[in-house]
Design an enzyme around this catalytic site. Structure first.
Site, PDB file in Angstrom:
ATOM      1  N   GLY A  13       0.917  -1.402  -0.029  1.00 28.00           N
ATOM      2  CA  GLY A  13      -0.027  -0.171  -0.123  1.00 28.00           C
ATOM      3  C   GLY A  13       0.964   1.128  -0.190  1.00 28.00           C
ATOM      4  O   GLY A  13       0.531   2.269   0.730  1.00 28.00           O
ATOM      5  N   GLY A  17      -0.355   7.678   1.351  1.00 31.13           N
ATOM      6  CA  GLY A  17      -0.613   8.063   2.682  1.00 31.13           C
ATOM      7  C   GLY A  17       0.621   7.240   3.267  1.00 31.13           C
ATOM      8  O   GLY A  17       1.689   7.485   2.851  1.00 31.13           O
ATOM      9  N   ARG A  38      -2.107  -1.078  -6.358  1.00 28.24           N
ATOM     10  CA  ARG A  38      -2.589  -1.575  -7.324  1.00 28.24           C
ATOM     11  C   ARG A  38      -2.563  -0.564  -8.601  1.00 28.24           C
ATOM     12  O   ARG A  38      -2.890  -1.090  -9.763  1.00 28.24           O
ATOM     13  CB  ARG A  38      -4.406  -1.791  -7.155  1.00 28.24           C
ATOM     14  CG  ARG A  38      -4.741  -2.920  -6.342  1.00 28.24           C
ATOM     15  CD  ARG A  38      -6.032  -2.728  -5.715  1.00 28.24           C
ATOM     16  NE  ARG A  38      -6.204  -1.689  -4.981  1.00 28.24           N
ATOM     17  CZ  ARG A  38      -7.464  -1.097  -4.433  1.00 28.24           C
ATOM     18  NH1 ARG A  38      -8.569  -1.977  -4.815  1.00 28.24           N
ATOM     19  NH2 ARG A  38      -7.173  -0.027  -3.806  1.00 28.24           N
ATOM     20  N   ARG A  39      -2.282   0.489  -8.141  1.00 29.68           N
ATOM     21  CA  ARG A  39      -2.209   1.649  -9.036  1.00 29.68           C
ATOM     22  C   ARG A  39      -0.834   1.771  -9.800  1.00 29.68           C
ATOM     23  O   ARG A  39       0.084   2.394  -9.002  1.00 29.68           O
ATOM     24  CB  ARG A  39      -2.685   3.020  -8.546  1.00 29.68           C
ATOM     25  CG  ARG A  39      -4.171   3.215  -8.376  1.00 29.68           C
ATOM     26  CD  ARG A  39      -4.682   4.300  -7.663  1.00 29.68           C
ATOM     27  NE  ARG A  39      -4.047   4.100  -6.343  1.00 29.68           N
ATOM     28  CZ  ARG A  39      -4.214   5.156  -5.052  1.00 29.68           C
ATOM     29  NH1 ARG A  39      -5.147   6.261  -5.573  1.00 29.68           N
ATOM     30  NH2 ARG A  39      -4.010   4.947  -3.910  1.00 29.68           N
ATOM     31  N   VAL A  65      -3.722  -7.406  -2.793  1.00 30.17           N
ATOM     32  CA  VAL A  65      -3.348  -8.385  -1.646  1.00 30.17           C
ATOM     33  C   VAL A  65      -4.618  -9.187  -1.419  1.00 30.17           C
ATOM     34  O   VAL A  65      -4.251 -10.139  -0.898  1.00 30.17           O
ATOM     35  CB  VAL A  65      -3.142  -7.459  -0.399  1.00 30.17           C
ATOM     36  CG1 VAL A  65      -1.837  -6.633  -0.605  1.00 30.17           C
ATOM     37  CG2 VAL A  65      -4.347  -6.650   0.157  1.00 30.17           C
ATOM     38  N   TYR A 157     -14.930  -2.067   9.966  1.00 21.85           N
ATOM     39  CA  TYR A 157     -13.506  -1.800   9.896  1.00 21.85           C
ATOM     40  C   TYR A 157     -13.090  -2.071  10.957  1.00 21.85           C
ATOM     41  O   TYR A 157     -11.784  -2.352  11.166  1.00 21.85           O
ATOM     42  CB  TYR A 157     -13.594  -0.202   9.469  1.00 21.85           C
ATOM     43  CG  TYR A 157     -12.318   0.185   9.410  1.00 21.85           C
ATOM     44  CD1 TYR A 157     -11.327  -0.076   8.570  1.00 21.85           C
ATOM     45  CD2 TYR A 157     -11.798   1.347  10.715  1.00 21.85           C
ATOM     46  CE1 TYR A 157      -9.953   0.445   8.533  1.00 21.85           C
ATOM     47  CE2 TYR A 157     -10.494   1.582  10.447  1.00 21.85           C
ATOM     48  CZ  TYR A 157      -9.639   1.114   9.621  1.00 21.85           C
ATOM     49  OH  TYR A 157      -8.042   1.651   9.525  1.00 21.85           O
ATOM     50  N   GLY A 188      -4.277   6.996  14.987  1.00 20.02           N
ATOM     51  CA  GLY A 188      -5.762   7.505  15.307  1.00 20.02           C
ATOM     52  C   GLY A 188      -5.725   8.344  13.933  1.00 20.02           C
ATOM     53  O   GLY A 188      -5.220   7.902  12.787  1.00 20.02           O
ATOM     54  N   LEU A 189      -6.726   9.242  13.913  1.00 26.13           N
ATOM     55  CA  LEU A 189      -6.956  10.294  12.756  1.00 26.13           C
ATOM     56  C   LEU A 189      -5.716  10.922  12.178  1.00 26.13           C
ATOM     57  O   LEU A 189      -5.061  11.439  12.555  1.00 26.13           O
ATOM     58  CB  LEU A 189      -7.897  11.294  13.129  1.00 26.13           C
ATOM     59  CG  LEU A 189      -9.289  11.241  13.568  1.00 26.13           C
ATOM     60  CD1 LEU A 189      -9.902  12.447  14.203  1.00 26.13           C
ATOM     61  CD2 LEU A 189     -10.008  10.629  12.410  1.00 26.13           C
TER      62      LEU A 189
HETATM   63  P1  NDP Z   1      -4.461   5.485   1.727  1.00 27.70           P
HETATM   64  O1  NDP Z   1      -5.901   5.253   1.253  1.00 27.70           O
HETATM   65  O2  NDP Z   1      -3.766   6.878   1.565  1.00 27.70           O
HETATM   66  O3  NDP Z   1      -3.527   4.478   1.512  1.00 27.70           O
HETATM   67  C1  NDP Z   1      -4.132   3.051   1.341  1.00 27.70           C
HETATM   68  C2  NDP Z   1      -3.030   2.025   0.679  1.00 27.70           C
HETATM   69  O4  NDP Z   1      -3.519   0.749   0.494  1.00 27.70           O
HETATM   70  C3  NDP Z   1      -2.881   2.716  -1.097  1.00 27.70           C
HETATM   71  O5  NDP Z   1      -1.719   2.505  -1.273  1.00 27.70           O
HETATM   72  C4  NDP Z   1      -3.859   1.585  -1.746  1.00 27.70           C
HETATM   73  O6  NDP Z   1      -3.067   1.452  -2.962  1.00 27.70           O
HETATM   74  C5  NDP Z   1      -3.490   0.322  -0.662  1.00 27.70           C
HETATM   75  N1  NDP Z   1      -4.350  -0.788  -0.940  1.00 27.70           N
HETATM   76  C6  NDP Z   1      -5.792  -0.661  -0.718  1.00 27.70           C
HETATM   77  N2  NDP Z   1      -6.438  -1.645  -1.117  1.00 27.70           N
HETATM   78  C7  NDP Z   1      -5.469  -2.538  -1.662  1.00 27.70           C
HETATM   79  C8  NDP Z   1      -5.636  -3.969  -2.141  1.00 27.70           C
HETATM   80  N3  NDP Z   1      -6.800  -4.550  -2.440  1.00 27.70           N
HETATM   81  N4  NDP Z   1      -4.324  -4.399  -2.803  1.00 27.70           N
HETATM   82  C9  NDP Z   1      -3.218  -3.621  -2.616  1.00 27.70           C
HETATM   83  N5  NDP Z   1      -2.914  -2.433  -2.055  1.00 27.70           N
HETATM   84  C10 NDP Z   1      -4.429  -1.953  -1.726  1.00 27.70           C
HETATM   85  O7  NDP Z   1      -4.856   5.405   3.215  1.00 27.70           O
HETATM   86  P2  NDP Z   1      -3.794   5.457   4.713  1.00 27.70           P
HETATM   87  O8  NDP Z   1      -2.437   5.615   4.124  1.00 27.70           O
HETATM   88  O9  NDP Z   1      -4.435   6.344   5.428  1.00 27.70           O
HETATM   89  O10 NDP Z   1      -3.947   3.672   5.210  1.00 27.70           O
HETATM   90  C11 NDP Z   1      -2.984   2.798   5.224  1.00 27.70           C
HETATM   91  C12 NDP Z   1      -3.253   2.026   6.315  1.00 27.70           C
HETATM   92  O11 NDP Z   1      -3.620   2.588   7.660  1.00 27.70           O
HETATM   93  C13 NDP Z   1      -4.635   1.144   6.243  1.00 27.70           C
HETATM   94  O12 NDP Z   1      -4.514  -0.307   6.588  1.00 27.70           O
HETATM   95  C14 NDP Z   1      -5.582   1.878   7.230  1.00 27.70           C
HETATM   96  O13 NDP Z   1      -6.605   0.969   7.576  1.00 27.70           O
HETATM   97  C15 NDP Z   1      -4.851   2.414   8.317  1.00 27.70           C
HETATM   98  N6  NDP Z   1      -5.034   3.605   9.132  1.00 27.70           N
HETATM   99  C16 NDP Z   1      -5.424   4.478   8.589  1.00 27.70           C
HETATM  100  C17 NDP Z   1      -5.486   5.852   9.677  1.00 27.70           C
HETATM  101  C18 NDP Z   1      -6.081   6.891   8.933  1.00 27.70           C
HETATM  102  O14 NDP Z   1      -6.852   7.874   9.669  1.00 27.70           O
HETATM  103  N7  NDP Z   1      -5.574   7.524   7.779  1.00 27.70           N
HETATM  104  C19 NDP Z   1      -5.713   5.635  11.038  1.00 27.70           C
HETATM  105  C20 NDP Z   1      -5.241   4.109  11.487  1.00 27.70           C
HETATM  106  C21 NDP Z   1      -4.702   3.170  10.505  1.00 27.70           C
HETATM  107  P3  NDP Z   1      -3.847   1.101  -4.352  1.00 27.70           P
HETATM  108  O15 NDP Z   1      -5.126   1.880  -4.221  1.00 27.70           O
HETATM  109  O16 NDP Z   1      -2.934   1.557  -5.350  1.00 27.70           O
HETATM  110  O17 NDP Z   1      -4.020  -0.382  -4.240  1.00 27.70           O
HETATM  111  C1  8X3 Z   2      -8.413   4.689  10.871  1.00 24.54           C
HETATM  112  C2  8X3 Z   2      -8.892   5.866  12.181  1.00 24.54           C
HETATM  113  O1  8X3 Z   2     -10.831   6.635  13.577  1.00 24.54           O
HETATM  114  O2  8X3 Z   2     -11.166   6.668  11.327  1.00 24.54           O
HETATM  115  O3  8X3 Z   2      -7.989   3.565  11.115  1.00 24.54           O
HETATM  116  O4  8X3 Z   2     -11.315   4.603  12.426  1.00 24.54           O
HETATM  117  S1  8X3 Z   2     -10.554   5.790  12.453  1.00 24.54           S
END
Ligand code: NDP
Ligand code: 8X3
Length: 258
Positions: A13, A17, A38-39, A65, A157, A188-189
């Protein structure tokens, strides 16, 4: 300190992010990175932008994945990668929608469970045997505060992130005595593309999640991952729960009036 220079890391991923920021942060320590998503266009750009400033190898690997056959083909097909990976950051994941179960869309549930839980397992299953065989390695899973507390509309989630916590905790038993470390970084957020994905492209709704508060940045989470990775080999950071100062729990945030 564990020196990351010259080692190899896999970051899932990494097209946006946390994953993208983590790939840069790891590469800035001289560590080579394989980055996934995926992109394809984003992956190619990210690989270029990592290689040039950090002078490391950056290998883009496009796969979903959720598809075990794609995970295996990509990782086994990348010549020699599985025999040299010291670091796995299981970051790929998403939330979809914010609806009560009685109104929820089962296709969204499937996608969250398949990505956040099964995808993490598929990648780990493919990478971990090499680490165990070599007697060293570090798996960093990206959990969430939602893996400790639930909230309205977040049942599935949250369930996936509770699962990430359970898998991280159980994995430590599985690899006990092998030298492999397992950490769970639980933010968190944080303002990434997360909320845009959750609200399916509704940018103004996504923006409103962070209104009036200062959320984490992707780099804050990347810092926490690098901190876990660079502790001495005898130190395993089990969990880092990292929230913005404006957030006390999954339910309590402080928003300033405009
Ligand atoms: P983004 O949406 O910015 O990044 C998500 C990444 O996951 C992208 O690179 C996307 O790549 C990849 N991804 C999603 N689905 C798939 C798939 N099926 N196969 C391969 N790659 C995949 O979000 P974040 O950076 O915020 O999220 C990253 C992680 O952090 C996640 O697990 C999220 O649950 C967790 N998280 C996020 C928080 C937040 O507030 N932002 C807080 C706590 C946890 P692509 O689309 O190119 O496949
Ligand atoms: C992402 C943080 O609070 O949106 O895991 O679930 S929250």
């Amino acid at each position: 300190m564990t020196d990351l220079k010259g080692r190899w890391a896999l970051v899932t991923g990494a097209t946006s992010g946390f994953g993208l920021a983590t790939a840069h942060a790891i590469a800035s320590q001289g560590c080579h990175v394989a980055i996934t998503g995926r992109r394809e266009d984003r992956l190619e750009t990210a690989a270029r932008e990592i290689r040039d400033p950090h002078r490391v190898e950056a290998l883009p690997l496009r796969f979903d994945v959720r598809e075990l056959s794609q995970v295996r083909a990509a990782l086994e097909g990348a010549s020699g990668l599985l025999s040299k990976l010291d670091i796995l950051v299981n970051n790929a994941g998403l939330a979809l929608a914010l609806e009560p179960i009685q109104a929820g869309n089962p296709a969204d549930w499937d996608q969250m469970i398949d990505t956040n839980v099964k995808g993490l397992l598929y990648v780990t299953r493919t990478v971990l045997p090499g680490m165990v065989e070599r007697g060293r390695g570090h798996v960093v899973n990206v959990g969430s505060v939602a893996g400790h507390q639930t909230y309205a509309g977040g049942a599935v989630y949250s369930a996936t992130k509770y699962a990430v916590r359970a898998i991280s905790d159980a994995l430590r038993y599985d690899v006990l005595g092998t030298g492999v470390r397992v950490s769970n970084v639980e933010p968190g957020l944080a303002e990434t593309e997360f909320s845009e994905v959750r609200f399916k492209g509704d940018r103004s709704r996504a923006k409103s999640v962070y209104e009036g508060l200062t959320p984490l940045r992707a780099e804050d989470v990347a810092d926490a991952v690098v901190w876990c990775l660079t502790r001495p080999p005898h130190v395993n950071i089990q969990s880092v729960l990292i929230l913005p100062t404006d957030q006390a729990s999954a339910h309590a945030v402080h928003r300033r009036a405009k």
